[in-house]
Design a protein around this motif. Sequence first.
Motif, short mmCIF file in Angstrom:
data_model
loop_
_atom_site.label_atom_id
_atom_site.label_comp_id
_atom_site.label_asym_id
_atom_site.label_seq_id
_atom_site.Cartn_x
_atom_site.Cartn_y
_atom_site.Cartn_z
N GLU A 243 -27.03 -0.84 14.31
CA GLU A 243 -26.50 0.33 13.61
C GLU A 243 -25.12 0.04 13.02
O GLU A 243 -24.81 0.49 11.91
CB GLU A 243 -26.44 1.52 14.57
CG GLU A 243 -27.83 2.06 14.92
CD GLU A 243 -27.78 3.25 15.85
OE1 GLU A 243 -28.65 4.13 15.72
OE2 GLU A 243 -26.88 3.29 16.72
N TYR A 246 -25.76 -2.19 10.00
CA TYR A 246 -26.42 -1.39 8.96
C TYR A 246 -25.38 -0.56 8.21
O TYR A 246 -25.34 -0.53 6.97
CB TYR A 246 -27.47 -0.47 9.58
CG TYR A 246 -28.33 0.26 8.57
CD1 TYR A 246 -29.64 -0.15 8.31
CD2 TYR A 246 -27.86 1.36 7.87
CE1 TYR A 246 -30.43 0.51 7.38
CE2 TYR A 246 -28.63 2.03 6.94
CZ TYR A 246 -29.92 1.61 6.71
OH TYR A 246 -30.70 2.26 5.78
N ARG A 247 -24.51 0.11 8.95
CA ARG A 247 -23.48 0.95 8.32
C ARG A 247 -22.51 0.11 7.49
O ARG A 247 -22.07 0.54 6.42
CB ARG A 247 -22.72 1.75 9.38
CG ARG A 247 -23.53 2.87 10.02
CD ARG A 247 -22.63 3.82 10.78
NE ARG A 247 -21.94 3.15 11.88
CZ ARG A 247 -22.39 3.08 13.12
NH1 ARG A 247 -23.56 3.63 13.42
NH2 ARG A 247 -21.69 2.47 14.06
N ARG A 332 -32.06 7.01 17.15
CA ARG A 332 -31.42 5.77 16.72
C ARG A 332 -32.11 5.25 15.46
O ARG A 332 -33.33 5.30 15.34
CB ARG A 332 -31.46 4.71 17.83
CG ARG A 332 -31.01 5.18 19.18
CD ARG A 332 -29.61 5.76 19.17
NE ARG A 332 -28.59 4.80 18.88
CZ ARG A 332 -27.94 4.10 19.82
NH1 ARG A 332 -28.23 4.25 21.11
NH2 ARG A 332 -26.99 3.26 19.48
N TYR A 333 -31.32 4.72 14.55
CA TYR A 333 -31.86 4.26 13.27
C TYR A 333 -32.89 3.15 13.48
O TYR A 333 -32.59 2.12 14.07
CB TYR A 333 -30.70 3.74 12.41
CG TYR A 333 -30.69 4.31 11.01
CD1 TYR A 333 -30.85 5.67 10.80
CD2 TYR A 333 -30.51 3.49 9.90
CE1 TYR A 333 -30.81 6.20 9.52
CE2 TYR A 333 -30.47 4.01 8.62
CZ TYR A 333 -30.63 5.37 8.43
OH TYR A 333 -30.60 5.87 7.16
#
Length: 364
Positions: A243, A246-247, A332-333
């Motif tokens: 995550e 990813y961000r 959660r992604y």
Amino acid sequence: MAQTYYEELQQFLPGLSPDMPDSCIKLAELFRAQAFELHIRTLPAGEEKYYIPYMMNDALECLLILEQCRMTGRYLVDFKGITQAHMAKDGEVYLLVVRQGDDNVFTIWFSSIREEMTCYQYHRIGHFWVKGQEQWRRLVYIVGTLYDKYSYMGDTVCTQAEKELLPLMELAPFRAFSPVKESLDEEYPDTLEGVECMKKLALEAGDWRLANLLKVYRRFPFPWAEKRIQRHMESRAGIPLYEVLYRKTEAASKVYPIRDYGRKSNEETEEKRRAVSRKLQEKGFTGAYPFFRKGSMQILAMEEHPFTLLEAEDFSFRIQFMVSVSKKDSERYNGGFFKGRQNRGWIEKNLDFLEGKQSKGEEE
């Protein structure tokens, strides 16, 4: 430019001289890499434009454009052999003689050669060529794309946020999630900077276990240590790190413009996105494009973008879907892509799987 490098390029493009512009250096690099391509486009007014792609990927389009051209001979589009060239300048006119193999020669006269370069957003892009751990393979593809554009073009095309991610490609456990069937190990070096980059991200994600594994790997960079890191990243324990990365890739991408294909094509693309939103909302999903959720299922729309110029005629804008089902990690992604007893993650080319019988993930 170092003299030795310049002299090396002269071997691949004889006639290259110091008074020529930097775009001629790039032309010589293409002949060195045997990557020269010539694209001739006829504009509506009848004028012919001559393009030579230098670097084209999902984050950057860089073209060399020959001005005021005329050409004798014929360029063989599908030629697969060795291409050689010679360059000269006569007054204000450049001359480029290109030989394809032993039998075909063509000559181009032009007044100047200029470089046209545009960086684009890439965070919505997803190519899925290998099954399993697609969430990590997509990020490796993105970071690899950034690494390549920096290698070719340098600081002019990379922000500080992007450069901070580049060392990840110099870490074998990260590269292990290759987005293609072939290993990436021969394309990128292994460095301590890669280990430290991943360790910093692990600490930012609060993943102390991974940070400790990386300490061990730094001292003992052996396959068994690499596998332990890889298994950790594949498991549910790897979600916080995922995550964070990813961000960061999303934020780094958003500073660039989206590709512009003209009013009509842009509207057609937006309509395809709206159609996805309508379809999923009809099926009871909440959220906004590209991320939707219904119960334990997430759907993330990922796109494939054609180049704005010189794209193959059979390639157009496409949307694929990362489908994640997870009871424990539904918040959660892409949590379903990580290994767990109740986790499932897979790729769908369209939303037909939502019709009638539910997806294989929900069946279980």
